[in-house]
Design a protein around this motif. Structure first.
Motif, PDB file in Angstrom:
ATOM      1  N   ARG A 467     -17.623   4.913   0.593  1.00 15.56           N
ATOM      2  CA  ARG A 467     -18.044   5.473   1.880  1.00 15.56           C
ATOM      3  C   ARG A 467     -19.285   6.342   1.659  1.00 15.56           C
ATOM      4  O   ARG A 467     -19.501   6.841   0.556  1.00 15.56           O
ATOM      5  CB  ARG A 467     -16.924   6.338   2.484  1.00 15.56           C
ATOM      6  N   GLU A 468     -20.076   6.531   2.713  1.00 15.01           N
ATOM      7  CA  GLU A 468     -21.207   7.455   2.644  1.00 15.01           C
ATOM      8  C   GLU A 468     -20.672   8.866   2.883  1.00 15.01           C
ATOM      9  O   GLU A 468     -20.172   9.163   3.974  1.00 15.01           O
ATOM     10  CB  GLU A 468     -22.250   7.090   3.696  1.00 15.01           C
ATOM     11  N   THR A 469     -20.780   9.702   1.869  1.00 13.52           N
ATOM     12  CA  THR A 469     -20.115  11.013   1.932  1.00 13.52           C
ATOM     13  C   THR A 469     -21.083  12.169   1.723  1.00 13.52           C
ATOM     14  O   THR A 469     -20.640  13.286   1.445  1.00 13.52           O
ATOM     15  CB  THR A 469     -19.017  11.078   0.852  1.00 13.52           C
ATOM     16  N   GLN A 470     -22.377  11.927   1.873  1.00 17.63           N
ATOM     17  CA  GLN A 470     -23.351  12.957   1.498  1.00 17.63           C
ATOM     18  C   GLN A 470     -23.428  14.137   2.456  1.00 17.63           C
ATOM     19  O   GLN A 470     -24.094  15.120   2.144  1.00 17.63           O
ATOM     20  CB  GLN A 470     -24.749  12.328   1.371  1.00 17.63           C
ATOM     21  N   PHE A 471     -22.745  14.064   3.602  1.00 16.43           N
ATOM     22  CA  PHE A 471     -22.906  15.132   4.590  1.00 16.43           C
ATOM     23  C   PHE A 471     -21.719  16.082   4.664  1.00 16.43           C
ATOM     24  O   PHE A 471     -21.571  16.829   5.624  1.00 16.43           O
ATOM     25  CB  PHE A 471     -23.184  14.529   5.972  1.00 16.43           C
ATOM     26  N   GLN A 472     -20.834  16.049   3.651  1.00 18.74           N
ATOM     27  CA  GLN A 472     -19.740  17.007   3.635  1.00 18.74           C
ATOM     28  C   GLN A 472     -19.220  17.126   2.209  1.00 18.74           C
ATOM     29  O   GLN A 472     -19.384  16.203   1.397  1.00 18.74           O
ATOM     30  CB  GLN A 472     -18.624  16.573   4.581  1.00 18.74           C
ATOM     31  N   PRO A 473     -18.609  18.256   1.872  1.00 20.11           N
ATOM     32  CA  PRO A 473     -18.106  18.447   0.515  1.00 20.11           C
ATOM     33  C   PRO A 473     -16.946  17.510   0.202  1.00 20.11           C
ATOM     34  O   PRO A 473     -16.168  17.136   1.092  1.00 20.11           O
ATOM     35  CB  PRO A 473     -17.661  19.911   0.506  1.00 20.11           C
ATOM     36  N   GLU A 474     -16.846  17.143  -1.074  1.00 23.23           N
ATOM     37  CA  GLU A 474     -15.855  16.143  -1.486  1.00 23.23           C
ATOM     38  C   GLU A 474     -14.424  16.592  -1.196  1.00 23.23           C
ATOM     39  O   GLU A 474     -13.583  15.780  -0.813  1.00 23.23           O
ATOM     40  CB  GLU A 474     -16.018  15.848  -2.976  1.00 23.23           C
ATOM     41  N   GLU A 475     -14.164  17.895  -1.369  1.00 19.37           N
ATOM     42  CA  GLU A 475     -12.783  18.341  -1.193  1.00 19.37           C
ATOM     43  C   GLU A 475     -12.273  18.161   0.241  1.00 19.37           C
ATOM     44  O   GLU A 475     -11.075  18.173   0.484  1.00 19.37           O
ATOM     45  CB  GLU A 475     -12.643  19.819  -1.590  1.00 19.37           C
ATOM     46  N   SER A 476     -13.221  17.966   1.209  1.00 17.85           N
ATOM     47  CA  SER A 476     -12.796  17.829   2.596  1.00 17.85           C
ATOM     48  C   SER A 476     -12.273  16.430   2.914  1.00 17.85           C
ATOM     49  O   SER A 476     -11.614  16.239   3.921  1.00 17.85           O
ATOM     50  CB  SER A 476     -13.960  18.158   3.541  1.00 17.85           C
ATOM     51  N   PHE A 477     -12.568  15.448   2.064  1.00 20.07           N
ATOM     52  CA  PHE A 477     -12.125  14.082   2.376  1.00 20.07           C
ATOM     53  C   PHE A 477     -11.372  13.408   1.219  1.00 20.07           C
ATOM     54  O   PHE A 477     -10.749  12.376   1.417  1.00 20.07           O
ATOM     55  CB  PHE A 477     -13.311  13.192   2.762  1.00 20.07           C
ATOM     56  N   ARG A 478     -11.427  13.992   0.008  1.00 20.27           N
ATOM     57  CA  ARG A 478     -10.856  13.305  -1.147  1.00 20.27           C
ATOM     58  C   ARG A 478      -9.372  13.017  -0.965  1.00 20.27           C
ATOM     59  O   ARG A 478      -8.828  12.045  -1.510  1.00 20.27           O
ATOM     60  CB  ARG A 478     -11.117  14.140  -2.404  1.00 20.27           C
ATOM     61  N   ARG A 479      -8.703  13.834  -0.155  1.00 15.80           N
ATOM     62  CA  ARG A 479      -7.268  13.626   0.077  1.00 15.80           C
ATOM     63  C   ARG A 479      -6.973  12.213   0.571  1.00 15.80           C
ATOM     64  O   ARG A 479      -5.925  11.634   0.275  1.00 15.80           O
ATOM     65  CB  ARG A 479      -6.795  14.650   1.111  1.00 15.80           C
ATOM     66  N   TRP A 480      -7.909  11.629   1.342  1.00  9.89           N
ATOM     67  CA  TRP A 480      -7.661  10.294   1.914  1.00  9.89           C
ATOM     68  C   TRP A 480      -8.352   9.168   1.145  1.00  9.89           C
ATOM     69  O   TRP A 480      -8.243   8.021   1.528  1.00  9.89           O
ATOM     70  CB  TRP A 480      -8.133  10.263   3.382  1.00  9.89           C
ATOM     71  N   TYR A 481      -9.070   9.556   0.073  1.00  8.25           N
ATOM     72  CA  TYR A 481      -9.798   8.533  -0.688  1.00  8.25           C
ATOM     73  C   TYR A 481      -9.645   8.776  -2.189  1.00  8.25           C
ATOM     74  O   TYR A 481     -10.513   9.380  -2.817  1.00  8.25           O
ATOM     75  CB  TYR A 481     -11.287   8.541  -0.313  1.00  8.25           C
ATOM     76  N   PRO A 482      -8.530   8.374  -2.778  1.00  9.79           N
ATOM     77  CA  PRO A 482      -8.388   8.518  -4.234  1.00  9.79           C
ATOM     78  C   PRO A 482      -9.532   7.783  -4.941  1.00  9.79           C
ATOM     79  O   PRO A 482      -9.774   6.606  -4.679  1.00  9.79           O
ATOM     80  CB  PRO A 482      -7.027   7.886  -4.526  1.00  9.79           C
ATOM     81  N   ALA A 483     -10.205   8.510  -5.862  1.00 13.31           N
ATOM     82  CA  ALA A 483     -11.408   7.943  -6.470  1.00 13.31           C
ATOM     83  C   ALA A 483     -11.089   6.877  -7.494  1.00 13.31           C
ATOM     84  O   ALA A 483     -11.853   5.923  -7.667  1.00 13.31           O
ATOM     85  CB  ALA A 483     -12.227   9.071  -7.108  1.00 13.31           C
TER      86      ALA A 483
END
Length: 542
Positions: A467-483
């Motif tokens: 996903r394009e994630t450059q506009f918010q910190p990783e900790e705000s979305f990582r919960r739904w996207y295991p790397a």
């Protein structure tokens, strides 16, 4: 067809048309990926109350400005968070598009019946009938394009007034607020090109009127862009470079199609009217000058989209209005009896195909009586069109057939959705087990936002989902996207039970890798849902 039709029958006809468009709007699940994207972003707006920044399954998403999301969200407010609510305002936009097309045609033709034929052709073209029932930007863009074109042509061929400039700028702004600069390809670009040879186009607006149109455009189109760019560093570059330049000159969004792509998409989705459109072009020298000039409103965007690397079939829908007007012009000049007959002959196999569909396509096997009835209605409409092929009523019956056929098609897609890209039934099966939405849903190595929509709860997607994630910190979305596998293992370890959606045939590999026990919840052709638990918890059956 009477020489003059009063407004009341026209209003009844128009209202009936809108109702017919609405009828199947709630019968088909929101399909992956386009409809699911718009529906889910609007859902997250309603749930979070944040209508300013679009979020797509938990991540900021700036591919499009928010007007379409707002329209979908407004549908939810009126009708609930469902398929019908997501599509409702799109259907209304379709009705407005037909209205403005009719008004444009009245500027081109002296005879009301020719303008009405133009509206019938546009409103029953297959591309328009399909897109008008989908939750996406295209139908709103088509509506605002035709509205802007109407006020442009009214200034050219109707009553000149400063209000035309104001409303032209207003609808250009709404189109820009719907899908960015693309609306300019259907409106401003051809108007500027037409100035090269058409003296009427050289004097459309005075400098004051041009300034008024520009001000209206800026007031509508730009405030959201300015505010959101100010809040998100790097977003201006993203809009200009990634979402504008890269969509044209690169295949970044994996939508490459060859340059001749629209040369078969347009005829296929404008059939059978394409037969009359092309015949009319063959009679070019007899067309009125303003009709000849109107062709640039098709050629200019067609050329630009053909040269661009990224293409989608629906991109060219906004020029179908001008194609309908040129088709009506051809009908006014030429009777074309052989083409009328040929169109019916080519469409004739549709009726027996509907009757046989229940025997040859297993998902429709339970609908045989309905399909037989649909075949009878389709056959009746075609036979009547054949009998009326020497009169103007032919166009009404032909349009009726196309409208009926498209509605049956949408109904059939709704039934067969689990065999295609619809996941509503799968989500409903999970919701029956988990009505309070307490269990997490993992879409393993995949991304299906329609499941988030129908679950009314964000699904976990990954690993491997980009996903394009450059506009918010990783900790705000990582919960739904295991790397990676490690993240996923940690997530699974936190769940006693959860739903897992995997590609068909891969559940055994999943259970073996993560030591889980799973039982089927809903089996689809390409992906299936399971209720899983760690092996340590098994066999704690419900």
């Amino acid at each position: 067809m009477p020489k003059k039709i009063s407004n009341r029958p026209l209003l009844l006809l128009f209202t009936g048309y809108i109702l017919l468009l609405l009828l199947p709007a709630g019968t088909m699940p929101l399909m992956e990926s386009t409809e699911a994207r718009y529906a889910e972003i609007a859902r997250e707006m309603v749930v979070s109350g944040n209508y300013f920044e679009p979020y797509y399954n938990g991540i900021k998403h700036f591919h499009k400005p928010p007007l379409t999301y707002w329209a979908v969200a407004a549908g939810y407010k009126l009708f609930g968070m469902n398929d019908f609510g997501a599509r409702f305002f799109g259907v209304l936009a379709a009705g407005l598009a037909v209205f403005f097309l009719y008004r444009i045609a009245r500027l081109f033709f002296e005879k009301q019946k020719t303008a009405l034929i133009a509206a019938i052709v546009f409103g029953s073209s297959l591309m328009f009938l399909t897109v008008s029932r989908l939750a996406s930007t295209e139908i709103y863009l088509a509506c605002f394009t035709l509205a802007a074109q109407y006020f442009l042509f009214r200034q050219l061929y109707g009553r000149r007034h400063w209000s035309n400039a104001l409303l032209y700028g207003l609808f250009l702004g709404l189109g820009f607020f719907t899908k960015g600069p693309i609306i300019l390809l259907f409106t401003l670009l051809p108007a500027l090109l037409a100035k090269l040879w058409d003296p009427e186009h050289r004097k459309i607006f005075s400098w004051k009127e041009t300034a008024l149109a520009a001000a209206a455009f800026a007031l509508v189109a730009l405030p959201w862009y300015l505010l959101v760019v100010a809040k998100n560093p790097g977003l201006l570059y993203y809009f200009l470079k990634v979402q504008t330049v890269d969509r044209v000159v690169t295949n970044r969004f994996r939508r490459y199609q060859p340059p001749w792509y629209f040369l078969y998409i347009f005829p296929a989705t404008f059939f059978p009217y394409i037969l009359f459109f092309l015949r009319g072009l063959g009679n070019w020298r007899h067309l009125a000058p303003r009709l000849k000039t109107s062709l640039i409103y098709i050629v200019a965007p067609l050329l630009v989209f053909s040269l661009a690397k990224g293409k989608h079939a629906t991109y060219v829908l906004p020029f179908y209005g001008m194609a309908a007007i040129l088709t009506a012009a051809a009908v006014e000049q030429l009777s074309m009896p052989r083409l009328r007959a040929l169109a019916i002959i080519i469409l004739a196999p549709v009726a027996p195909a509907l009757a046989a569909a229940g025997w040859f396509y297993p998902p429709l096997a339970g609908q045989k009586p309905w399909l037989l009835a649909a075949a009878l209605v389709a056959g009746f409409l075609l036979v009547t069109a054949w009998r009326q092929r020497t009169t103007d009523r032919y166009w009404g019956w032909l349009a009726g057939f196309l409208l009926f056929f498209s509605s049956v098609g949408i109904w059939g897609v709704g039934i067969a959705a689990p065999q295609m890209r619809g996941y509503e039934q799968m989500a409903e099966a999970m919701n029956r087990i988990d009505p309070d939405r307490r269990l997490e849903l993992l879409v393993y190595q995949n991304f299906l936002p329609s499941l988030s929509f129908y679950r009314n709860k964000l699904a976990v997607s990954g690993p491997g989902v980009v996903r394009e994630t450059q506009f918010q910190p990783e900790e705000s979305f990582r919960r739904w996207y295991p790397a990676d596998e490690t993240d996923l293992t940690v997530f699974l370890g936190e769940q006693n039970r959860l739903f897992v959606v995997v590609n068909s045939g891969t559940i055994d590999a999943f259970t073996g890798r993560y030591a889980m026990s799973c039982e089927p919840v809903f089996i689809q052709r390409k992906k299936s849902a399971y209720l899983c638990r760690t092996t340590a918890e098994a066999p704690a059956a419900d």
